[in-house]
Design a protein around this motif. Structure first.
Motif, PDB file in Angstrom:
ATOM      1  N   ARG A  63       0.833  -1.208   0.000  1.00  0.00           N
ATOM      2  CA  ARG A  63       0.000   0.000   0.000  1.00  0.00           C
ATOM      3  C   ARG A  63       0.864   1.253   0.000  1.00  0.00           C
ATOM      4  NH1 ARG A  63      -3.302  -3.402   3.001  1.00  0.00           N
ATOM      5  NH2 ARG A  63      -5.371  -3.587   2.081  1.00  0.00           N
ATOM      6  N   ARG A  64       1.913   1.247   0.790  1.00  0.00           N
ATOM      7  CA  ARG A  64       2.801   2.407   0.887  1.00  0.00           C
ATOM      8  C   ARG A  64       3.491   2.663  -0.455  1.00  0.00           C
ATOM      9  NH1 ARG A  64       8.031   2.761   2.072  1.00  0.00           N
ATOM     10  NH2 ARG A  64       8.167   0.600   2.757  1.00  0.00           N
ATOM     11  N   HIS A  65       4.004   1.594  -1.068  1.00  0.00           N
ATOM     12  CA  HIS A  65       4.678   1.759  -2.355  1.00  0.00           C
ATOM     13  C   HIS A  65       3.696   2.170  -3.458  1.00  0.00           C
ATOM     14  CE1 HIS A  65       8.795   0.536  -1.507  1.00  0.00           C
ATOM     15  NE2 HIS A  65       8.307  -0.405  -0.717  1.00  0.00           N
ATOM     16  N   ALA A  66       2.514   1.569  -3.462  1.00  0.00           N
ATOM     17  CA  ALA A  66       1.523   1.892  -4.492  1.00  0.00           C
ATOM     18  C   ALA A  66       1.057   3.343  -4.362  1.00  0.00           C
ATOM     19  CB  ALA A  66       0.337   0.933  -4.402  1.00  0.00           C
ATOM     20  N   ALA A  67       0.921   3.822  -3.145  1.00  0.00           N
ATOM     21  CA  ALA A  67       0.476   5.203  -2.924  1.00  0.00           C
ATOM     22  C   ALA A  67       1.498   6.210  -3.443  1.00  0.00           C
ATOM     23  CB  ALA A  67       0.203   5.436  -1.438  1.00  0.00           C
ATOM     24  N   ALA A  68       2.756   5.813  -3.502  1.00  0.00           N
ATOM     25  CA  ALA A  68       3.811   6.719  -3.959  1.00  0.00           C
ATOM     26  C   ALA A  68       3.939   6.761  -5.480  1.00  0.00           C
ATOM     27  CB  ALA A  68       5.148   6.298  -3.331  1.00  0.00           C
ATOM     28  N   LEU A  69       3.233   5.882  -6.176  1.00  0.00           N
ATOM     29  CA  LEU A  69       3.321   5.842  -7.638  1.00  0.00           C
ATOM     30  C   LEU A  69       2.478   6.943  -8.269  1.00  0.00           C
ATOM     31  CD1 LEU A  69       2.899   2.000  -8.255  1.00  0.00           C
ATOM     32  CD2 LEU A  69       5.021   3.321  -8.455  1.00  0.00           C
ATOM     33  N   PRO A  70       2.873   7.386  -9.459  1.00  0.00           N
ATOM     34  CA  PRO A  70       2.006   8.327 -10.185  1.00  0.00           C
ATOM     35  C   PRO A  70       0.667   7.655 -10.518  1.00  0.00           C
ATOM     36  CG  PRO A  70       4.151   8.075 -11.282  1.00  0.00           C
ATOM     37  CD  PRO A  70       4.103   7.080 -10.175  1.00  0.00           C
ATOM     38  N   GLU A  71      -0.376   8.445 -10.645  1.00  0.00           N
ATOM     39  CA  GLU A  71      -1.705   7.887 -10.896  1.00  0.00           C
ATOM     40  C   GLU A  71      -1.789   7.101 -12.190  1.00  0.00           C
ATOM     41  OE1 GLU A  71      -5.150  10.315 -10.446  1.00  0.00           O
ATOM     42  OE2 GLU A  71      -4.342  11.288  -8.662  1.00  0.00           O
ATOM     43  N   ASP A  72      -0.972   7.451 -13.172  1.00  0.00           N
ATOM     44  CA  ASP A  72      -1.045   6.764 -14.460  1.00  0.00           C
ATOM     45  C   ASP A  72      -0.162   5.519 -14.523  1.00  0.00           C
ATOM     46  OD1 ASP A  72       1.367   8.092 -14.440  1.00  0.00           O
ATOM     47  OD2 ASP A  72       1.221   8.791 -16.511  1.00  0.00           O
ATOM     48  N   ASP A  73       0.436   5.146 -13.418  1.00  0.00           N
ATOM     49  CA  ASP A  73       1.273   3.944 -13.367  1.00  0.00           C
ATOM     50  C   ASP A  73       0.372   2.737 -13.102  1.00  0.00           C
ATOM     51  OD1 ASP A  73       3.063   1.836 -12.624  1.00  0.00           O
ATOM     52  OD2 ASP A  73       4.562   3.325 -12.034  1.00  0.00           O
ATOM     53  N   GLY A  74       0.278   1.838 -14.058  1.00  0.00           N
ATOM     54  CA  GLY A  74      -0.602   0.675 -13.956  1.00  0.00           C
ATOM     55  C   GLY A  74      -0.249  -0.267 -12.829  1.00  0.00           C
ATOM     56  N   LEU A 118       6.461  -3.748  -7.677  1.00  0.00           N
ATOM     57  CA  LEU A 118       6.331  -2.333  -7.329  1.00  0.00           C
ATOM     58  C   LEU A 118       7.694  -1.682  -7.074  1.00  0.00           C
ATOM     59  CD1 LEU A 118       3.285  -2.300  -4.892  1.00  0.00           C
ATOM     60  CD2 LEU A 118       3.403  -1.262  -7.160  1.00  0.00           C
ATOM     61  N   THR A 119       8.629  -2.456  -6.583  1.00  0.00           N
ATOM     62  CA  THR A 119       9.903  -1.883  -6.178  1.00  0.00           C
ATOM     63  C   THR A 119      10.999  -2.016  -7.219  1.00  0.00           C
ATOM     64  OG1 THR A 119      10.482  -3.926  -4.992  1.00  0.00           O
ATOM     65  CG2 THR A 119       9.418  -2.172  -3.721  1.00  0.00           C
ATOM     66  N   GLU A 120      10.763  -2.808  -8.273  1.00  0.00           N
ATOM     67  CA  GLU A 120      11.802  -2.926  -9.297  1.00  0.00           C
ATOM     68  C   GLU A 120      11.757  -1.700 -10.198  1.00  0.00           C
ATOM     69  OE1 GLU A 120       9.277  -5.704 -12.462  1.00  0.00           O
ATOM     70  OE2 GLU A 120      10.840  -6.593 -11.230  1.00  0.00           O
ATOM     71  N   PRO A 121      12.927  -1.267 -10.647  1.00  0.00           N
ATOM     72  CA  PRO A 121      12.939  -0.089 -11.525  1.00  0.00           C
ATOM     73  C   PRO A 121      12.317  -0.414 -12.873  1.00  0.00           C
ATOM     74  CG  PRO A 121      15.165  -0.947 -11.163  1.00  0.00           C
ATOM     75  CD  PRO A 121      14.229  -1.773 -10.343  1.00  0.00           C
ATOM     76  N   LEU A 122      11.609   0.546 -13.412  1.00  0.00           N
ATOM     77  CA  LEU A 122      11.020   0.372 -14.733  1.00  0.00           C
ATOM     78  C   LEU A 122      12.118   0.473 -15.788  1.00  0.00           C
ATOM     79  CD1 LEU A 122       7.814   2.565 -14.467  1.00  0.00           C
ATOM     80  CD2 LEU A 122       7.957   0.083 -14.487  1.00  0.00           C
ATOM     81  N   PRO A 123      11.977  -0.261 -16.891  1.00  0.00           N
ATOM     82  CA  PRO A 123      12.974  -0.142 -17.963  1.00  0.00           C
ATOM     83  C   PRO A 123      12.967   1.269 -18.537  1.00  0.00           C
ATOM     84  CG  PRO A 123      11.201  -1.682 -18.563  1.00  0.00           C
ATOM     85  CD  PRO A 123      10.924  -1.202 -17.180  1.00  0.00           C
ATOM     86  N   ALA A 124      14.133   1.734 -18.907  1.00  0.00           N
ATOM     87  CA  ALA A 124      14.249   3.070 -19.462  1.00  0.00           C
ATOM     88  C   ALA A 124      13.554   3.146 -20.823  1.00  0.00           C
ATOM     89  CB  ALA A 124      15.714   3.454 -19.605  1.00  0.00           C
ATOM     90  N   ALA A 125      12.865   4.226 -21.075  1.00  0.00           N
ATOM     91  CA  ALA A 125      12.196   4.420 -22.365  1.00  0.00           C
ATOM     92  C   ALA A 125      13.250   4.718 -23.427  1.00  0.00           C
ATOM     93  CB  ALA A 125      11.213   5.577 -22.272  1.00  0.00           C
ATOM     94  N   THR A 126      13.049   4.145 -24.602  1.00  0.00           N
ATOM     95  CA  THR A 126      14.017   4.374 -25.677  1.00  0.00           C
ATOM     96  C   THR A 126      13.459   5.277 -26.753  1.00  0.00           C
ATOM     97  OG1 THR A 126      13.280   2.356 -26.768  1.00  0.00           O
ATOM     98  CG2 THR A 126      15.206   2.219 -25.340  1.00  0.00           C
TER      99      THR A 126
END
Length: 126
Positions: A63-74, A118-126
């Protein structure tokens, strides 16, 4: 005997403490490997109780990690689905059965899978 009363209504101190993951993952692995266990009902209840408490702690972390995500993060929406399922499972009464303990073990595993995503980094956009 004297002590200090700690007032932490938002759980900020707990949020800074890492989960003691290794022993619970070992317990989950053991419980899910059971074929025909022969334990007393109170032993199953104790194992399920341990797993329930840890599942609640992992859910709080999610819950804590999800609350810190941007709203558009699935990932946040997926976390909410997993948390609703967890709440449903955790609301069921504990039983002194292997099945109950194994259901709680499956829940802990699912929660850790979601927490890792939730805690793994997202891949960088190319």
């Amino acid at each position: 005997m004297s002590g200090t009363v700690l007032h932490d209504p938002h759980g900020l101190i707990e949020a800074e403490l890492p989960l003691d993951r290794d022993p619970y993952e070992a317990l989950v692995t053991t419980v899910l490997a059971w074929k025909n266990p022969d334990l007393q009902p109170r032993d199953y209840e104790q194992i399920a109780l341990q797993l329930t408490g840890h599942a609640r702690a992992v859910a709080t972390d999610i819950r804590r990690h999800a609350a810190a995500l941007p709203e558009d993060d699935g990932r946040g929406a997926l976390a909410e689905v997993v948390l609703r399922e967890a709440d449903s499972c955790l609301s069921a009464p504990l039983e002194g059965t292997a099945s109950c303990a194994q259901n709680r073990a499956r829940l802990v595993r699912a929660l850790y899978t979601r927490l890792d995503r939730l805690t793994e980094p997202l891949p960088a956009a190319t």
